[in-house]
Write an enzyme that holds these catalytic residues in place. Sequence first.
Site, PDB file in Angstrom:
ATOM      1  N   PHE A  40      13.816  -4.135   4.949  1.00 11.46           N
ATOM      2  CA  PHE A  40      13.083  -4.611   6.138  1.00 11.46           C
ATOM      3  C   PHE A  40      13.999  -4.780   7.355  1.00 11.46           C
ATOM      4  O   PHE A  40      13.795  -5.630   8.186  1.00 11.46           O
ATOM      5  CB  PHE A  40      12.303  -5.905   5.821  1.00 11.46           C
ATOM      6  N   CYS A  42      -2.075  -6.838   6.295  1.00 12.18           N
ATOM      7  CA  CYS A  42      -1.536  -8.119   5.815  1.00 12.18           C
ATOM      8  C   CYS A  42      -0.660  -8.861   6.814  1.00 12.18           C
ATOM      9  O   CYS A  42      -0.986  -9.988   7.186  1.00 12.18           O
ATOM     10  CB  CYS A  42      -0.768  -7.880   4.517  1.00 12.18           C
ATOM     11  N   LYS A 102      -2.280 -10.589  10.094  1.00 14.07           N
ATOM     12  CA  LYS A 102      -3.200 -11.721   9.897  1.00 14.07           C
ATOM     13  C   LYS A 102      -2.520 -12.877   9.160  1.00 14.07           C
ATOM     14  O   LYS A 102      -2.796 -14.034   9.439  1.00 14.07           O
ATOM     15  CB  LYS A 102      -4.481 -11.277   9.200  1.00 14.07           C
ATOM     16  N   GLU A 104       0.852  -1.192   0.000  1.00 17.73           N
ATOM     17  CA  GLU A 104       0.000   0.000   0.000  1.00 17.73           C
ATOM     18  C   GLU A 104       0.883   1.235   0.000  1.00 17.73           C
ATOM     19  O   GLU A 104       1.956   1.248   0.575  1.00 17.73           O
ATOM     20  CB  GLU A 104      -0.915  -0.004   1.227  1.00 17.73           C
TER      21      GLU A 104
HETATM   22  P1  NAD Z   1     -10.328  -4.247   1.201  1.00 21.97           P
HETATM   23  O1  NAD Z   1     -11.064  -4.565   2.428  1.00 21.97           O
HETATM   24  O2  NAD Z   1      -9.687  -2.907   1.017  1.00 21.97           O
HETATM   25  O3  NAD Z   1     -11.275  -4.479  -0.057  1.00 21.97           O
HETATM   26  C1  NAD Z   1     -12.161  -5.559  -0.192  1.00 21.97           C
HETATM   27  C2  NAD Z   1     -13.346  -5.100  -1.011  1.00 21.97           C
HETATM   28  O4  NAD Z   1     -14.183  -6.223  -1.281  1.00 21.97           O
HETATM   29  C3  NAD Z   1     -14.239  -4.074  -0.302  1.00 21.97           C
HETATM   30  O5  NAD Z   1     -14.418  -2.955  -1.135  1.00 21.97           O
HETATM   31  C4  NAD Z   1     -15.552  -4.821  -0.061  1.00 21.97           C
HETATM   32  O6  NAD Z   1     -16.676  -3.978  -0.078  1.00 21.97           O
HETATM   33  C5  NAD Z   1     -15.548  -5.793  -1.215  1.00 21.97           C
HETATM   34  N1  NAD Z   1     -16.429  -6.954  -1.060  1.00 21.97           N
HETATM   35  C6  NAD Z   1     -16.698  -7.678   0.054  1.00 21.97           C
HETATM   36  N2  NAD Z   1     -17.552  -8.677  -0.229  1.00 21.97           N
HETATM   37  C7  NAD Z   1     -17.811  -8.603  -1.566  1.00 21.97           C
HETATM   38  C8  NAD Z   1     -18.584  -9.375  -2.460  1.00 21.97           C
HETATM   39  N3  NAD Z   1     -19.304 -10.438  -2.051  1.00 21.97           N
HETATM   40  N4  NAD Z   1     -18.618  -8.999  -3.744  1.00 21.97           N
HETATM   41  C9  NAD Z   1     -17.940  -7.930  -4.185  1.00 21.97           C
HETATM   42  N5  NAD Z   1     -17.154  -7.165  -3.387  1.00 21.97           N
HETATM   43  C10 NAD Z   1     -17.094  -7.509  -2.089  1.00 21.97           C
HETATM   44  O7  NAD Z   1      -9.211  -5.396   1.063  1.00 21.97           O
HETATM   45  P2  NAD Z   1      -7.772  -5.300   0.361  1.00 21.97           P
HETATM   46  O8  NAD Z   1      -6.802  -4.605   1.239  1.00 21.97           O
HETATM   47  O9  NAD Z   1      -7.935  -4.860  -1.048  1.00 21.97           O
HETATM   48  O10 NAD Z   1      -7.364  -6.855   0.388  1.00 21.97           O
HETATM   49  C11 NAD Z   1      -8.018  -7.792  -0.412  1.00 21.97           C
HETATM   50  C12 NAD Z   1      -7.274  -9.108  -0.300  1.00 21.97           C
HETATM   51  O11 NAD Z   1      -5.943  -8.973  -0.823  1.00 21.97           O
HETATM   52  C13 NAD Z   1      -7.107  -9.603   1.133  1.00 21.97           C
HETATM   53  O12 NAD Z   1      -7.189 -10.998   1.162  1.00 21.97           O
HETATM   54  C14 NAD Z   1      -5.701  -9.160   1.490  1.00 21.97           C
HETATM   55  O13 NAD Z   1      -5.123  -9.962   2.486  1.00 21.97           O
HETATM   56  C15 NAD Z   1      -4.991  -9.319   0.174  1.00 21.97           C
HETATM   57  N6  NAD Z   1      -3.820  -8.441   0.000  1.00 21.97           N
HETATM   58  C16 NAD Z   1      -3.882  -7.154   0.435  1.00 21.97           C
HETATM   59  C17 NAD Z   1      -2.783  -6.327   0.249  1.00 21.97           C
HETATM   60  C18 NAD Z   1      -2.808  -4.899   0.754  1.00 21.97           C
HETATM   61  O14 NAD Z   1      -1.742  -4.291   0.806  1.00 21.97           O
HETATM   62  N7  NAD Z   1      -3.955  -4.341   1.104  1.00 21.97           N
HETATM   63  C19 NAD Z   1      -1.648  -6.804  -0.408  1.00 21.97           C
HETATM   64  C20 NAD Z   1      -1.639  -8.101  -0.874  1.00 21.97           C
HETATM   65  C21 NAD Z   1      -2.741  -8.917  -0.675  1.00 21.97           C
END
Ligand code: NAD
Length: 441
Positions: free
Chosen positions: A255, A266, A269, A161
């Site tokens: 790091f 991330c 969890k 991010e």
């Molecule tokens: P987030 O919470 O920012 O976004 C998730 C989105 O999914 C939300 O907008 C939510 O409204 C939507 N959503 C929930 N249920 C839904 C459904 N049934 N249909 C459609 N949309 C739905 O999450 P994020 O930070 O983007 O992370 C998403 C995944 O990627 C997680 O598993 C996370 O661990 C992984 N990830 C995140 C990062 C990071 O830096 N944020 C990096 C790598 C991987």
Amino acid sequence: MKIAIIGTGYVGLVTGACFASKGHDVICVDVIEEKVSKINEGIAPIYEEGLDELLKELVPKKKLKATLNAKDAVMLSELIIICVGTPSKDEAIFDYTYLEEATKNVGLALKESDDYKVVVIKSTCSPGTTLNLIKPILEETSGKESGEDFGLGFNPEFLREGVAVEDFLNPDRIVIGGIDERSIKSIRTVFEDFDSPILEVDPTTAEMIKITSNSFLAMKISFINEIANITEKIGSDIQDVAKGMGLDHRISDKFLRAGLGWGGSCFPKDISALYHQSKEVGVPSKLLESTIAANKKQPLRAVEILKSALEDRSFEGKKIVILGLAFKPDTDDMRDAVSIPIINHLLDKDAIIYATDPIAIENAKGYLDHSNLHFVKDPAEALEDADACILVTEWKKFALLTPKIFAESMKTPILIDGRRFFDPAKMRAEGVIYYGIGLGK
Ligand code: NAD
């Protein structure tokens, strides 16, 4: 290629916008109407550098649009990428509520379609989830057979991010975990013009690569944090120690910045889920367990140092400024931010907190609420008459706070630099009572 993105958070929207910028036709799906409308207006609902500009360019060109209707999006697409959140449940395992729901919706849409489509999971999950949870849901809801009627794979996302767009477009590696050759080939198509090594594996290995990468990085930070606590006591400087270590290419300087611990959506969890799984499969990992425990304690190092710096060793009624709320700079994300335990601890001890952050204040209000907590936009204004200050998030903007500002505005210019952001010599020369993580006297 026609791509549907299910879930448009940090990962989904960045993935969608970046693939659209590569010429693909992208439909983003979310369950939050406000997000969908904003995206269709060309406005990013989250802060991420470069994302607004991409939406402004791609939405009017109709390369990217958003909808609440998952079925329509799946019907129109060849590749369906699921990016919904997988938060932690009971601090130990992933909560798959959103993932299961999104998968069911995709399966129901697949039922209506005669075309071969490939479903890709990008949401982070425990190794085995794509094969043992996602595949059965898709087969049951669609009435079709994976491998035969539709493809399936896991493609982990490693973006950070704050620099998510840049990271997505220039990854160190692309990992494709497909159930078969056809699925892998299809997923590979969208990465054709990426200049990064591609690793093809099975879905469980791809899931393991994601979760172990994050766990290793978290462990590296916790290692240097624990060493920093030692250097503080024995009178050397962790920054020099880390530099000396990092010049060894086997170690690298990445790091190895000591601070107040890791947070965010991330690391906490992912490492907890891996530790949980290690116990479940009968090989409990001591290293993972210790890393988690060390990180729980680390934010409170700032509080311990501050307590010893205060003449009466009491926080009661003291005005304490917190510089930075987001879990790291350049994001408004407050999930598992270390500012939360620090502020809560100080509020418990009756301190009066003035907290500032360039962009995370609105989000922070959802995590922190107390009559003795005040959010202030201007950091210099927050410092006026303060008894002490803790820098928690190293936003570049805080460099505008000169040693003079600390020395002249604060009642007692005690500065706990939780990220080793400021120059100790310059601060001390101006009369600031400076303490840095890992900096021995
Ligand atoms: P987030 O919470 O920012 O976004 C998730 C989105 O999914 C939300 O907008 C939510 O409204 C939507 N959503 C929930 N249920 C839904 C459904 N049934 N249909 C459609 N949309 C739905 O999450 P994020 O930070 O983007 O992370 C998403 C995944 O990627 C997680 O598993 C996370 O661990 C992984 N990830 C995140 C990062 C990071 O830096 N944020 C990096 C790598 C991987």
